[in-house]
Design a protein around this motif. Structure first.
Motif, PDB file in Angstrom:
ATOM      1  N   UNK A   1       7.799   4.930  -5.043  1.00  0.00           N
ATOM      2  CA  UNK A   1       7.590   5.126  -3.612  1.00  0.00           C
ATOM      3  C   UNK A   1       6.684   6.351  -3.437  1.00  0.00           C
ATOM      4  N   UNK A   2       5.464   6.126  -2.991  1.00  0.00           N
ATOM      5  CA  UNK A   2       4.487   7.213  -2.920  1.00  0.00           C
ATOM      6  C   UNK A   2       4.914   8.297  -1.925  1.00  0.00           C
ATOM      7  N   UNK A   3       5.501   7.878  -0.812  1.00  0.00           N
ATOM      8  CA  UNK A   3       5.922   8.845   0.209  1.00  0.00           C
ATOM      9  C   UNK A   3       7.126   9.656  -0.254  1.00  0.00           C
TER      10      UNK A   3
ATOM     11  N   UNK B   1       0.787  -1.227   0.000  1.00  0.00           N
ATOM     12  CA  UNK B   1       0.000   0.000   0.000  1.00  0.00           C
ATOM     13  C   UNK B   1       0.816   1.273   0.000  1.00  0.00           C
ATOM     14  N   UNK B   2       2.137   1.145  -0.089  1.00  0.00           N
ATOM     15  CA  UNK B   2       3.021   2.313  -0.035  1.00  0.00           C
ATOM     16  C   UNK B   2       3.757   2.547  -1.349  1.00  0.00           C
ATOM     17  N   UNK B   3       3.581   1.647  -2.288  1.00  0.00           N
ATOM     18  CA  UNK B   3       4.283   1.745  -3.563  1.00  0.00           C
ATOM     19  C   UNK B   3       3.331   1.439  -4.718  1.00  0.00           C
ATOM     20  N   UNK B   4       3.727   1.869  -5.906  1.00  0.00           N
ATOM     21  CA  UNK B   4       2.995   1.559  -7.133  1.00  0.00           C
ATOM     22  C   UNK B   4       3.939   0.887  -8.122  1.00  0.00           C
ATOM     23  N   UNK B   5       3.453  -0.143  -8.803  1.00  0.00           N
ATOM     24  CA  UNK B   5       4.210  -0.727  -9.897  1.00  0.00           C
ATOM     25  C   UNK B   5       3.891   0.071 -11.159  1.00  0.00           C
TER      26      UNK B   5
END
Length: 293
Positions: free
Chosen positions: A226-228, A211-215
């Motif tokens: 890395x969304x953050x 839930x913290x990253x997107x492929x």
């Protein structure tokens, strides 16, 4: 003795839970006019155990033009609402929501060269309309009023949309950019952020299981955003190749992905960590997704 029995009972319940979770390992496959649901563990060798299917050509509740022409090239499929429904999109020009139990179509709309679809709050649906005279944009719909487009925003070669419920953000992938949108109102979105992707030809956009990253995939390979930190990077062990059409992962770590063999399609769905390959010789497969319910 009582505690010993209780310990054994708890152990048995945990074991059964693990067994049930393992036996429920399923994935969706889409291509041509079809969407398939496959039981991973019941499949034998490379032969998939198809436990559910929907063929737009056989959907009597679709208007004729949709049934015969607008779902000929299925290119995305996602389970929603606890696995009770499936979102589907077709580059032939349409999107839909289909029930799993009775296969009824609960929503259908025209979207030029549609390449992805996502469910938003308040019964809204957003679609990525890719390269087309009337495309290159995001389109927002109300499920109750499928004939009315509520909102659009220009996005060249729009290919992926993902709703992040934790952040209340819509992420959208285009030819060279990844965007973040916020909900401005029930009938509109607003652009919040935009990042240049490490390449061109953005294609796949999927949330990582943490839930913290997107492929993100583009013409040259696969990336993790890395969304953050708002940074793209490579991840060791992640499938990486040119023109990866779909890429996903479950919490246990196994990846599911598709890579074209001819033009834009493949006849195989591949897995890594651990590796496995399923054959679909009679289907032009575009994407495959883990099915979680």
């Amino acid at each position: 003795m009582r505690f010993k029995n209780m310990y054994c009972l708890c152990g048995m319940l945990l074991f059964m839970t693990a067994v049930n979770a393992q036996s429920a390992k399923k994935f969706l496959v889409c291509g041509d006019s079809k969407v398939l649901l496959v039981d991973y563990n019941q499949s034998k060798d490379s032969t998939p155990a198809v436990i559910w299917s929907w063929d737009a050509h056989e959907a009597a509740d679709l208007p004729e033009n949709y049934r015969t022409k607008m779902f000929n090239t299925m290119d995305d499929c996602k389970a929603i609402n606890g696995g009770k429904q499936v979102l589907v999109s077709s580059s032939s020009g349409a999107i839909a929501i289909v029930n799993l139990d009775d296969k009824k179509v609960k929503f259908v709309a025209s979207v030029p060269n549609s390449h992805s679809i996502a469910l938003l709050p308040d019964n809204r649906v957003v679609a990525a309309a890719s390269t087309n005279k009337a495309g290159n944009k995001l389109m927002l719909f109300d499920i109750a009023r499928p004939e009315k487009v509520l909102y659009t925003d220009s996005l060249y070669s729009a290919h992926g949309v993902v709703w992040d419920a934790k952040r209340k953000s819509l992420f959208a992938l285009g030819y060279s950019v990844l965007r973040e949108y916020k909900i401005a109102s029930k009938d509109a979105l607003k652009l919040a952020n935009e990042w240049k992707i490490p390449g061109i030809g953005g294609h796949e956009l999927q949330p990582a299981p943490d839930g913290e990253h997107l492929f993100v995939t583009e013409h040259g390979g696969s990336w993790v955003f890395n969304i953050k930190d708002r940074k793209f990077s490579k991840r060791e062990g992640m499938p990486d190749a040119e023109n990866v059409k779909s890429l996903g992962q479950i919490k246990a770590g196994q990846y599911i992905y598709t890579i074209p063999e001819e033009s834009w399609w493949t006849f195989h769905v591949k897995f890594s960590a651990p590796e496995r390959i399923f054959s679909f010789p009679d289907m032009h497969v575009y994407k495959a997704r883990w099915f979680t319910n």
